[in-house]
Design an enzyme around this catalytic site. Structure first.
Site, PDB file in Angstrom:
ATOM      1  CE  LYS A 148      29.472  26.508  10.435  1.00  0.00           C
ATOM      2  NZ  LYS A 148      30.381  26.605   9.614  1.00  0.00           N
TER       3      LYS A 148
ATOM      4  CB  SER B 243      33.182  26.172  12.716  1.00  0.00           C
ATOM      5  OG  SER B 243      33.205  26.572  11.518  1.00  0.00           O
TER       6      SER B 243
ATOM      7  CB  SER C 207      35.219  26.095   9.175  1.00  0.00           C
ATOM      8  OG  SER C 207      35.561  26.715  10.344  1.00  0.00           O
TER       9      SER C 207
END
Length: 495
Positions: free
Chosen positions: A79, A160, A184
């Protein structure tokens, strides 16, 4: 032989260790798949050479009879909130475009030490602020899933960590890192039919992770099944003196202790999670999930978490307040974007840089956070929200007298279409209604795919555990996984 890209973490690691195939073969297969999946917009930066280099190191170590790490030969997605030495790290924001950190985050460093390789940096909601992956400065991530109505509507992969969830679900990588501030990891895992684990706050170091809300942010694994998450979490976790919130606690071998036998375990069903207007399919799956855990030997009990209804408003005070403080460092002076209009003074440069660099959702949360921290409103908002957070933690502490783990839905719906909620921030925030309480209390929690809705989209169930009791969360997750027998995957349309 099974295609390399259909293999998970355990299968790849064990195959490399046993000499069934080479790590380089695996890296090459995933690199090729990533290259063909541009339509998903899951990767912001690809690093095929890093994946190959890491694989070559593993193959050489095996040939020389050396020790192989727990993630040896496994190429993963990172990420783009984790700083990676020399590789662009943007947090999906224009304000950090072109930033190449001269250091490595603790979590990514641990994964490389364990033998993992990096396929690239994954897209996300800007600064991890969002529940749909529509706030990225570099375009939406598109879920690999589609509804079974014959249409081609693009769906949200959740947020997210939407790049992570989409990449794992589409078999672009066997696993990926995520971060969870209010859901998230768990919500995008539920939207895309994969497994995600948020460990106890402090289990994984925050050093080198771009900050959103420091008292809530926690890194965790996202993979195709529970065992793969247990293996990856073992590599990620551990005490780090560079993070003042890191827990100085031993890291158990969660993989070795995995068991789906829940005999003697008490599973709590929180009555306050039955919200008005709950999707009937979600409610039905929740009841089915409880029965599946009962079949695994667990006892089902009702529990009460009376302050649940205050969790979401408290979260959307605490998190923006911390964000407004954390994001003050992006001023155009030391790194990242600098917008300097002709003749501008320092304050005007700050304003121009932030106006140009931050997206609309980031600005919204900064303004909310600045407001609740301002003179005259601090006690009315931030202090009250902090008190509510304490009450929510006490609710869980009380519930542990009656149960060992809690079962709840992960999200109030299946994946929605991109653009369907972007104009309604309040409705978007409600996506976190089931995931936020565990975040406020700093508890370990997972999301496990448990079924499909009538539109053929994945639905997830959430398990919440006691502090530092990831093992029980993982064991209950495994039992649910085994009895749900979820093996659906998206039909490939993006190549």
């Amino acid at each position: 032989m099974t295609e390399f890209t259909d293999m998970g973490v355990a299968a790849i690691r064990d195959g490399v260790r046993d000499g069934d195939f080479k790590a380089v073969e695996v890296a090459e297969a995933f690199n090729a798949r990533v290259e063909k999946a541009g339509a998903l917009n899951a990767f912001l930066v690809t690093t095929p050479e890093r994946a190959i280099n890491a694989a070559e190191t593993v193959d050489k170590a095996r040939a020389d009879g050396g020790q192989l790490g727990s993630m040896a030969g496994v190429p993963i997605g990172m990420k783009d909130l984790f700083c990676t030495d020399g590789v662009e790290t943007t947090a999906a924001s224009d304000i950090l475009k072109g930033f190449h950190p001269p250091y490595e985050s603790t979590v990514s460093g641990k994964l490389w030490e364990a033998g993992a390789g990096m396929l690239g940096k994954l897209n996300l909601d800007q600064f991890a602020m969002g529940s749909s992956n529509e706030t990225s400065a570099f375009g939406n991530v598109v879920s690999p899933w589609r509804r079974n109505d014959g249409g081609d509507a693009k769906l949200s992969p959740g947020g997210s960590s939407g790049g992570s969830s989409a990449a794992v679900a589409a078999r672009l990588c066997p696993a990926a890192t995520g971060t969870d501030t209010g859901g998230s990891i768990r919500q995008p895992a539920a939207f895309t039919g994969i497994t995600g684990v948020k460990p106890t706050y402090g289990r994984c170091s925050r050093y080198g992770v771009v900050a959103f809300a420091s008292s809530l942010d926690q890194a965790g694994p996202m993979a195709r099944d529970v065992r793969d998450c247990a293996i990856m979490l073992g590599a990620m976790a551990g005490f780090d003196p560079r993070d003042s919130t890191s827990l100085n606690a031993p890291v158990p071998d969660w993989d070795a202790a995995l068991s789906g036998d829940l005999k003697g375990l008490r599973v709590g069903i929180p009555r306050e999670y039955r919200v008005d207007g709950m999707d009937g399919e979600i409610d039905g799956l929740w009841q089915e999930g409880a029965q599946r855990l009962k079949d695994a030997g667990a006892t089902i009990v009702d529990v009460s978490l009376p302050h649940t209804k205050y969790a979401l408003p408290a979260y959307y005070i605490v998190a923006p307040a911390e964000a407004s403080s954390n994001l003050a460092r992006y001023d155009g002076v030391r790194y990242g974007l600098r917008d300097l209009p002709e003749g501008a003074d320092l304050q005007e440069m700050y304003a121009a840089t932030r106006a140009a660099g931050f997206g609309a959702e980031v600005k919204r949360r900064i303004m909310i956070g600045t407001y609740v921290l301002s003179a005259g409103f601090y006690d009315a908002y931030y202090t009250q929200a902090s008190k509510v957070r304490t009450l929510i933690s006490r609710d869980f502490q009380t519930a542990w007298a009656d149960c060992d783990v809690i079962l709840a839905p992960t999200a109030p719906s299946a994946a929605f279409g991109l653009g369907e909620m972007v104009g309604d921030p309040l409705t978007m925030y409600l996506n976190d209604v089931f995931s936020v309480p565990a975040s406020l209390a700093g508890l370990p929690a997972s999301s496990v795919p448990a079924g499909l809705n009538k539109q053929g989209l994945p639905l997830g169930l959430q398990l919440i555990g006691k502090p530092l009791d990831e093992q029980t969360v993982l064991n209950a997750s495994l039992a649910l996984e085994q009895r749900s027998a979820f093996d659906a995957k998206p039909q490939e349309w993006w190549t």
